[in-house]
Design a protein around this motif. Structure first.
Motif, short mmCIF file in Angstrom:
data_model
loop_
_atom_site.label_atom_id
_atom_site.label_comp_id
_atom_site.label_asym_id
_atom_site.label_seq_id
_atom_site.Cartn_x
_atom_site.Cartn_y
_atom_site.Cartn_z
N ASP A 103 0.83 -1.22 0.00
CA ASP A 103 0.00 0.00 0.00
C ASP A 103 0.86 1.26 0.00
N ALA A 104 1.94 1.24 0.74
CA ALA A 104 2.84 2.41 0.77
C ALA A 104 3.50 2.61 -0.59
N ALA A 105 3.86 1.52 -1.25
CA ALA A 105 4.46 1.64 -2.58
C ALA A 105 3.46 2.22 -3.58
N ARG A 106 2.23 1.74 -3.52
CA ARG A 106 1.19 2.29 -4.41
C ARG A 106 0.91 3.76 -4.11
N ALA A 107 0.93 4.12 -2.85
CA ALA A 107 0.73 5.53 -2.47
C ALA A 107 1.86 6.40 -3.01
N ALA A 108 3.09 5.91 -2.92
CA ALA A 108 4.23 6.69 -3.43
C ALA A 108 4.11 6.88 -4.94
N ILE A 109 3.70 5.85 -5.65
CA ILE A 109 3.54 5.96 -7.11
C ILE A 109 2.40 6.92 -7.45
N THR A 110 1.28 6.77 -6.77
CA THR A 110 0.11 7.62 -7.04
C THR A 110 0.41 9.09 -6.77
N PHE A 111 1.02 9.38 -5.65
CA PHE A 111 1.30 10.78 -5.32
C PHE A 111 2.45 11.34 -6.14
N SER A 112 3.31 10.48 -6.68
CA SER A 112 4.30 10.96 -7.66
C SER A 112 3.60 11.46 -8.91
N PHE A 113 2.58 10.73 -9.34
CA PHE A 113 1.81 11.17 -10.50
C PHE A 113 1.09 12.49 -10.22
N PHE A 114 0.45 12.59 -9.06
CA PHE A 114 -0.24 13.84 -8.71
C PHE A 114 0.74 15.01 -8.62
N SER A 115 1.95 14.73 -8.17
CA SER A 115 2.96 15.79 -8.05
C SER A 115 3.36 16.34 -9.41
N ILE A 116 3.35 15.49 -10.44
CA ILE A 116 3.64 15.98 -11.80
C ILE A 116 2.63 17.07 -12.16
N ILE A 117 1.37 16.79 -11.93
CA ILE A 117 0.30 17.74 -12.28
C ILE A 117 0.45 19.04 -11.49
#
Length: 198
Positions: free
Chosen positions: A112-126
């Motif tokens: 779950d932490a790995a998925r959160a890191a990936i998801t929020f990396s994507f949001f950070s791009i935006i």
């Protein structure tokens, strides 16, 4: 906030034991230490950059030099664009390494932490692209009068200052001044004043 989620989740939960036979902590992203290190580094750079530019935004109106304001806006633009690129690389790198990860019992704890890191990396791009566009808009408005207080100057470099409004009503009159100030005709020798002889 997104950067805190990324580096916090990687630091706290993405270093796990593969199984009970391997006591050392491994990065959950395909056991690639570079993936975890890169995500932490980008998250920390973004966090401290946000603090710095928040302070710059607070004091922006107090910067009196036009050149200093221009430098601050260009620095904001460059940093935002650079961080958008770093987050894009982080998203691609973490997602690629996560796709190659074989989930063992130990690794499933940090999934779950790995998925959160990936998801929020994507949001950070935006978010960083939006911040870069905001800085670009601010740079384009740099010559606009709303950014710099120049309403006291005439429209052209050689133009004279406008006249003072006449009367106590505050309404400007169309009449010009009768005579410039401090040019009254004075007596050559006012009473009681002796011109010194040198």
């Amino acid at each position: 906030i997104f950067s805190i989620v990324v580096f916090g989740s990687i630091i706290n939960e993405c270093y796990v034991n593969k199984d009970s036979q391997h006591p050392e902590l491994l990065c959950i992203f395909n056991e690639n230490e570079s993936a975890c290190s890169y995500g932490i580094a980008v998250g920390l750079i973004a966090f401290f950059g946000c603090i710095f530019f928040f302070v710059v935004d607070l004091y922006f109106q107090q910067i009196s030099s036009v050149k200093d304001r221009k430098r601050a806006v260009l620095l904001d633009l460059g940093f935002s664009g650079f961080l958008a690129f770093l987050w894009f690389v982080a998203f691609c790198f973490l997602a690629n390494q996560w796709q190659r990860t074989t989930l063992t019992r130990g690794f499933s704890q940090g999934a779950d932490a790995a998925r959160a890191a990936i998801t929020f990396s994507f949001f950070s791009i935006i978010i960083w692209v939006v911040l870069a566009l905001r800085a670009l808009q601010r740079y384009r408005l740099g010559t606009d009068m709303s950014l710099f207080a120049t309403e006291q100057f005439g429209p052209e470099p050689g133009a004279s200052y406008p006249g003072y409004p006449g009367g106590s009503s505050g309404v400007e009159s169309t009449e010009t001044y009768q005579s410039p100030p401090f040019t009254e005709t004075l007596e050559a020798n006012p009473k009681g004043y002796q011109v010194p002889a040198y």
